[in-house]
Design an enzyme around this catalytic site. Sequence first.
Site, PDB file in Angstrom:
ATOM      1  CG  ASP A 179      38.502  48.755  44.266  1.00  0.00           C
ATOM      2  OD1 ASP A 179      39.648  48.449  44.638  1.00  0.00           O
ATOM      3  OD2 ASP A 179      37.519  48.818  45.036  1.00  0.00           O
ATOM      4  CG  HIS A 239      48.416  44.028  45.513  1.00  0.00           C
ATOM      5  ND1 HIS A 239      47.815  42.894  46.022  1.00  0.00           N
ATOM      6  CD2 HIS A 239      49.747  43.773  45.553  1.00  0.00           C
ATOM      7  CE1 HIS A 239      48.744  42.011  46.358  1.00  0.00           C
ATOM      8  NE2 HIS A 239      49.926  42.528  46.086  1.00  0.00           N
TER       9      HIS A 239
HETATM   10  O1  F6P Z   1      45.743  47.462  47.917  1.00  0.00           O
HETATM   11  C1  F6P Z   1      46.316  48.688  48.072  1.00  0.00           C
HETATM   12  C2  F6P Z   1      46.876  48.949  49.461  1.00  0.00           C
HETATM   13  O2  F6P Z   1      47.620  50.128  49.475  1.00  0.00           O
HETATM   14  C3  F6P Z   1      47.775  47.858  49.973  1.00  0.00           C
HETATM   15  O3  F6P Z   1      49.088  47.952  49.514  1.00  0.00           O
HETATM   16  C4  F6P Z   1      47.618  48.080  51.439  1.00  0.00           C
HETATM   17  O4  F6P Z   1      47.890  46.954  52.171  1.00  0.00           O
HETATM   18  C5  F6P Z   1      46.153  48.504  51.598  1.00  0.00           C
HETATM   19  O5  F6P Z   1      45.833  49.119  50.392  1.00  0.00           O
HETATM   20  C6  F6P Z   1      45.910  49.411  52.794  1.00  0.00           C
HETATM   21  O6  F6P Z   1      46.613  50.609  52.657  1.00  0.00           O
HETATM   22  P1  F6P Z   1      47.605  51.195  53.742  1.00  0.00           P
HETATM   23  O7  F6P Z   1      48.790  50.277  53.822  1.00  0.00           O
HETATM   24  O8  F6P Z   1      47.944  52.557  53.223  1.00  0.00           O
HETATM   25  O9  F6P Z   1      46.839  51.233  55.035  1.00  0.00           O
END
Ligand code: F6P
Length: 494
Positions: free
Chosen positions: A394, A179
Amino acid sequence: MSATKNVAADTDDPPPPGEYGFVVAASRLPVDRVDEPDDGESEWRRSPGGLVTALEPVMRAANGAWVGWPGSAGPAPEPFDAGGMHLVSVGLSEDEVSDFYEGFCNATLWPLYHDVIVPPVFRRPWWDAYVTVNRRFARAVAEQAALGATVWVNDYQLQLVPGMLRAMRSDVRIGFFNHIPFPGYEIFAQLPWRRQIVEGLLGADLLGFQRHGDTANFLRACRRATGKSTRGSLIQVPEPAGRRFVRAGSFPVSIDFSAFAELASREDVRARAGEIREGLGEPDVVLLGVDRLDYTKGILHRLNAYGELLDEGRLTSPETVFILVASPSRERVEQYRLLREEVETTVGRINGQHGELGALGSTPVQYLHQSYPREEMAALYLAADVMLVTSLRDGMNLVAKEFVASRTDERGALVLSEFTGASDELAGAFLVNPHDIEGLKDAIVRAATISPQEARRRMRSMRRRVRENDVAHWAAAFLDALKGAPDPLEGDTL
Ligand code: F6P
C-alpha cells in the site's frame, strides 16, 4: 505502437498558453456527478478525497484549474466551475474506459506496482490507449496552463503526461506525485514499455514518491531502463541544448487531520457510534476493516486470521464482532470479481460456522459491500476497539491515519501492516506482516486486550504525528520543493 517508439516526442503542435497559473491533473475530477432521484437532474458534488481537500485552498489562492476524467464513458462536458475550482473534463470512450482505465491502469500497472500480488496483464492495445489518453490529458493541461504556470500531475494513470507536456510547453514547471508504490527494478523490468514510462516521468522537474524505498526504486529504474546517471536524488537528463536535472524525493501523503477530529467530536457522530455498538448487541470487542475491495488490502488474510481465532476460542462470538467495510471498486476487472467471490465465500463460511440463530450480535462478520459518507466513517472509527489494516502492499493507507485522527478519545488500537507507507510514521501501531497469520493473530489478540493506559500512550503519539504531518503540510512540502526546482524559462541553474 512499438515498444521502442519515443512517445514523449510524438506530440501535436502546442496549443497557445491558457490563463491558469496552477493546474492539477489527476485521473479523476474532484467532483462526482450525483443523480437526483426526484427530478432526474444531476449535480456535481465535491468528492471527499484527501487530494481535493489539500489542493482546494492552493487552487483558490493560485487561480487554479483541475483537469480530470468525470468517471463515466462519453464525451467530456464543457469546462465548468464548482466549489471555487475551474474543472476541465477529459472524456473517455467506452473502449478507452476498458483499455486505458480497466486495462492498462488497473490490470497492468496496478498489480505490477503492487509487487505482482496478482499477475499483471500486458496487452499492446492497452498500451496504445494509455498513450492516447495521456496525450489527451497533456493537451488539456497545455490549453489551460498560463505561460510559466506550475502543473501538478498525479498518479500512475498519467505517467506519460510530464514528458508529453514538456514537449508542448517547455515554459511550465512540472511536478508529478505517485500515490502508489514504485516497484523494485526486477519487477518493473517486466513492463515492455518500461523505458517510455521512465522517460515520460522524467519530463517533470520534481518527482514525488511516498516512501524512501519508492524513490530509490525509481532512481534505479532511471539508471537501468534508460541509462541515465543519477547523483543523490538528482537525475541528469540530456537535452538538445545541454542538460536538465530532475529531482526525486519522498513526500508521504496525509489526511485533513482537523476535519476528522472535528467530525469525531460532533455530538451526532458520537451518538451514531454508540448506536452502531448497540445495534451489534454491545459486544466486548469491535474489530473494524475499511478498504476498497482490492487484492492489495489483505482482506482475506485478515478474515482467515479472525476465523482461526474464533476456531481456537481465543476470540469468541458474540463477544467479538468484526465489521468489514469493503467498498465496491473496479468491478469489471477480472481479479476484482474473483476477489469479491472469495471474500464473500470466506465471510459466509465464518458466519455459518460461528453465528448463532436469533440472538443480537450473533453474526461474527458484519460484511458491508458499500461506501459511506465521512460522518458515518468517523462514527465507525469511533465505534471500533481495534482497526485492522493488513495491506500486502500500500503506497500510504489513509484509512489508518483517518482512524487515528478520529480517536479524539485516545482509545482504540491499530493493527497495521508493515507493507504500508503509513507504518513509517505510526510507530504506536501493532505492526504486522500480514502473511504471517500466527503473528497477525497474536497482534489482534494483543490489540483487543490492551490496557486503557497503553492504548492512550500509543494513540497520543500517533495522533501527534498525523496532526503535525497533515495533508496541508504534504502539499506545501511538495509545492515548495517544486518551486525550488530549476526555472524552466531560465534553463539549467544547477
Ligand atoms: O491511490 C490510488 C488510486 O488509484 C487513486 O488514483 C484513485 O483516486 C483511487 O485509488 C481510487 O481508484 P479509482 O480511481 O480506480 O476508483
